[in-house]
Design a protein around this motif. Structure first.
Motif, PDB file in Angstrom:
ATOM      1  N   ILE A  25       0.875  -1.167   0.000  1.00  0.00           N
ATOM      2  CA  ILE A  25       0.000   0.000   0.000  1.00  0.00           C
ATOM      3  C   ILE A  25       0.913   1.218   0.000  1.00  0.00           C
ATOM      4  O   ILE A  25       1.668   1.433   0.945  1.00  0.00           O
ATOM      5  CB  ILE A  25      -0.925   0.010   1.234  1.00  0.00           C
ATOM      6  CG1 ILE A  25      -1.832  -1.213   1.205  1.00  0.00           C
ATOM      7  CG2 ILE A  25      -1.739   1.309   1.271  1.00  0.00           C
ATOM      8  CD1 ILE A  25      -2.654  -1.404   2.464  1.00  0.00           C
ATOM      9  N   ARG A  26       0.866   1.966  -1.069  1.00  0.00           N
ATOM     10  CA  ARG A  26       1.693   3.165  -1.181  1.00  0.00           C
ATOM     11  C   ARG A  26       0.867   4.376  -0.767  1.00  0.00           C
ATOM     12  O   ARG A  26      -0.054   4.766  -1.482  1.00  0.00           O
ATOM     13  CB  ARG A  26       2.184   3.317  -2.616  1.00  0.00           C
ATOM     14  CG  ARG A  26       3.139   2.221  -3.015  1.00  0.00           C
ATOM     15  CD  ARG A  26       3.596   2.402  -4.460  1.00  0.00           C
ATOM     16  NE  ARG A  26       4.409   1.274  -4.875  1.00  0.00           N
ATOM     17  CZ  ARG A  26       3.935   0.198  -5.495  1.00  0.00           C
ATOM     18  NH1 ARG A  26       2.664   0.112  -5.776  1.00  0.00           N
ATOM     19  NH2 ARG A  26       4.745  -0.775  -5.836  1.00  0.00           N
ATOM     20  N   VAL A  27       1.197   4.931   0.359  1.00  0.00           N
ATOM     21  CA  VAL A  27       0.493   6.121   0.846  1.00  0.00           C
ATOM     22  C   VAL A  27       1.154   7.344   0.228  1.00  0.00           C
ATOM     23  O   VAL A  27       2.369   7.512   0.312  1.00  0.00           O
ATOM     24  CB  VAL A  27       0.527   6.193   2.390  1.00  0.00           C
ATOM     25  CG1 VAL A  27      -0.190   7.435   2.880  1.00  0.00           C
ATOM     26  CG2 VAL A  27      -0.077   4.929   2.985  1.00  0.00           C
ATOM     27  N   ARG A  28       0.338   8.158  -0.393  1.00  0.00           N
ATOM     28  CA  ARG A  28       0.851   9.361  -1.040  1.00  0.00           C
ATOM     29  C   ARG A  28       0.148  10.580  -0.460  1.00  0.00           C
ATOM     30  O   ARG A  28      -1.015  10.509  -0.069  1.00  0.00           O
ATOM     31  CB  ARG A  28       0.608   9.277  -2.538  1.00  0.00           C
ATOM     32  CG  ARG A  28       1.330   8.074  -3.152  1.00  0.00           C
ATOM     33  CD  ARG A  28       1.739   8.351  -4.567  1.00  0.00           C
ATOM     34  NE  ARG A  28       2.696   7.404  -5.077  1.00  0.00           N
ATOM     35  CZ  ARG A  28       2.403   6.209  -5.577  1.00  0.00           C
ATOM     36  NH1 ARG A  28       1.177   5.790  -5.597  1.00  0.00           N
ATOM     37  NH2 ARG A  28       3.359   5.450  -6.063  1.00  0.00           N
ATOM     38  N   PHE A  97      -9.897   0.070  -4.866  1.00  0.00           N
ATOM     39  CA  PHE A  97     -10.495   1.376  -5.127  1.00  0.00           C
ATOM     40  C   PHE A  97     -10.498   2.240  -3.867  1.00  0.00           C
ATOM     41  O   PHE A  97     -10.094   3.401  -3.893  1.00  0.00           O
ATOM     42  CB  PHE A  97     -11.917   1.202  -5.662  1.00  0.00           C
ATOM     43  CG  PHE A  97     -12.618   2.491  -5.925  1.00  0.00           C
ATOM     44  CD1 PHE A  97     -12.264   3.278  -7.010  1.00  0.00           C
ATOM     45  CD2 PHE A  97     -13.635   2.933  -5.091  1.00  0.00           C
ATOM     46  CE1 PHE A  97     -12.902   4.480  -7.260  1.00  0.00           C
ATOM     47  CE2 PHE A  97     -14.279   4.123  -5.329  1.00  0.00           C
ATOM     48  CZ  PHE A  97     -13.916   4.907  -6.419  1.00  0.00           C
ATOM     49  N   VAL A  98     -10.949   1.662  -2.754  1.00  0.00           N
ATOM     50  CA  VAL A  98     -11.012   2.420  -1.495  1.00  0.00           C
ATOM     51  C   VAL A  98      -9.615   2.859  -1.067  1.00  0.00           C
ATOM     52  O   VAL A  98      -9.415   4.005  -0.651  1.00  0.00           O
ATOM     53  CB  VAL A  98     -11.715   1.591  -0.392  1.00  0.00           C
ATOM     54  CG1 VAL A  98     -11.544   2.232   0.970  1.00  0.00           C
ATOM     55  CG2 VAL A  98     -13.188   1.419  -0.721  1.00  0.00           C
ATOM     56  N   THR A 102      -8.632   6.745  -0.665  1.00  0.00           N
ATOM     57  CA  THR A 102      -8.315   7.244   0.674  1.00  0.00           C
ATOM     58  C   THR A 102      -6.826   7.477   0.907  1.00  0.00           C
ATOM     59  O   THR A 102      -6.452   8.436   1.575  1.00  0.00           O
ATOM     60  CB  THR A 102      -8.838   6.277   1.757  1.00  0.00           C
ATOM     61  OG1 THR A 102      -8.245   4.990   1.563  1.00  0.00           O
ATOM     62  CG2 THR A 102     -10.346   6.181   1.707  1.00  0.00           C
ATOM     63  N   LEU A 103      -5.982   6.601   0.376  1.00  0.00           N
ATOM     64  CA  LEU A 103      -4.546   6.705   0.655  1.00  0.00           C
ATOM     65  C   LEU A 103      -3.721   7.126  -0.554  1.00  0.00           C
ATOM     66  O   LEU A 103      -2.522   7.347  -0.435  1.00  0.00           O
ATOM     67  CB  LEU A 103      -4.015   5.371   1.200  1.00  0.00           C
ATOM     68  CG  LEU A 103      -4.661   4.878   2.490  1.00  0.00           C
ATOM     69  CD1 LEU A 103      -4.085   3.531   2.887  1.00  0.00           C
ATOM     70  CD2 LEU A 103      -4.484   5.882   3.611  1.00  0.00           C
ATOM     71  N   GLY A 104      -4.366   7.184  -1.704  1.00  0.00           N
ATOM     72  CA  GLY A 104      -3.656   7.629  -2.890  1.00  0.00           C
ATOM     73  C   GLY A 104      -2.821   6.571  -3.565  1.00  0.00           C
ATOM     74  O   GLY A 104      -1.932   6.888  -4.349  1.00  0.00           O
ATOM     75  N   SER A 105      -3.088   5.289  -3.308  1.00  0.00           N
ATOM     76  CA  SER A 105      -2.254   4.243  -3.908  1.00  0.00           C
ATOM     77  C   SER A 105      -2.515   4.098  -5.404  1.00  0.00           C
ATOM     78  O   SER A 105      -1.653   3.648  -6.135  1.00  0.00           O
ATOM     79  CB  SER A 105      -2.464   2.906  -3.195  1.00  0.00           C
ATOM     80  OG  SER A 105      -3.766   2.435  -3.409  1.00  0.00           O
ATOM     81  N   ARG A 106      -3.696   4.458  -5.857  1.00  0.00           N
ATOM     82  CA  ARG A 106      -4.065   4.504  -7.271  1.00  0.00           C
ATOM     83  C   ARG A 106      -3.792   3.220  -8.048  1.00  0.00           C
ATOM     84  O   ARG A 106      -3.234   3.246  -9.121  1.00  0.00           O
ATOM     85  CB  ARG A 106      -3.375   5.676  -7.976  1.00  0.00           C
ATOM     86  CG  ARG A 106      -3.873   7.026  -7.584  1.00  0.00           C
ATOM     87  CD  ARG A 106      -5.287   7.228  -8.085  1.00  0.00           C
ATOM     88  NE  ARG A 106      -5.791   8.511  -7.609  1.00  0.00           N
ATOM     89  CZ  ARG A 106      -6.493   9.339  -8.334  1.00  0.00           C
ATOM     90  NH1 ARG A 106      -6.790   9.050  -9.559  1.00  0.00           N
ATOM     91  NH2 ARG A 106      -6.918  10.461  -7.816  1.00  0.00           N
TER      92      ARG A 106
END
Length: 153
Positions: A25-28, A97-98, A102-106
């Motif tokens: 999960i890449r948080v951006r 998708f969520v 929410t975290l910007g992982s796209r």
């Protein structure tokens, strides 16, 4: 013993699918995707996919089509198993998708993944049916016991 082993394999398989489809999960930061609308992660047109990605998604769900019917003989029907496969695949895509919103992982949410995953599960059931043709034997395998011999006469 056999049922316990099958359940263990199913759990390990499910953990592997989660590891491949959800992590990392890449948080951006919120500004990372500025100017790019959220719906750009959605891929709704069937067939617009690269072949290696499609094939890998098919392969990823083949074990589901083998293991679930062994544990649940009621899932030894193509329509029922397809429903479970679509539901599992939708859960993965919804989670992606969520996390993207929410975290910007796209990560992309792709209808082709649903198609490939379902095809993979159905291919798994076909492989199981070819390997173990008798429904009674498949049910006995999942129950962890040997099938009883047919009645005399």
């Amino acid at each position: 013993m056999v049922r316990r082993l099958t359940v263990t394999i199913l759990v390990l398989y499910a953990l592997g699918v989660v590891a491949v489809t959800i992590f990392p999960i890449r948080v951006r930061p919120p500004g990372y995707w500025t100017g790019e609308p959220w719906w750009t992660v959605l891929r709704w047109i069937p067939g617009e996919v690269d072949a290696p990605s499609f094939v890998l998604n098919v392969i990823m769900f083949v074990p589901l089509g083998v293991l679930l019917p062994l544990l649940r003989p009621g899932l030894d029907a193509y329509r029922r198993l397809a429903g479970v496969a679509v539901t599992a695949s939708l859960a993965i895509e919804a989670t992606q998708f969520v996390l993207g919103i929410t975290l910007g992982s796209r990560r992309t949410v792709d209808v082709n993944d649903l198609i490939a995953n379902t095809a993979g599960a159905l291919a798994g059931l076909l492989i199981l049916r070819l390997a173990v043709p008798s429904r009674r034997h498949r049910a006995a395998f999942g129950a962890g016991s040997r099938p009883s011999p047919p009645p005399p006469g």
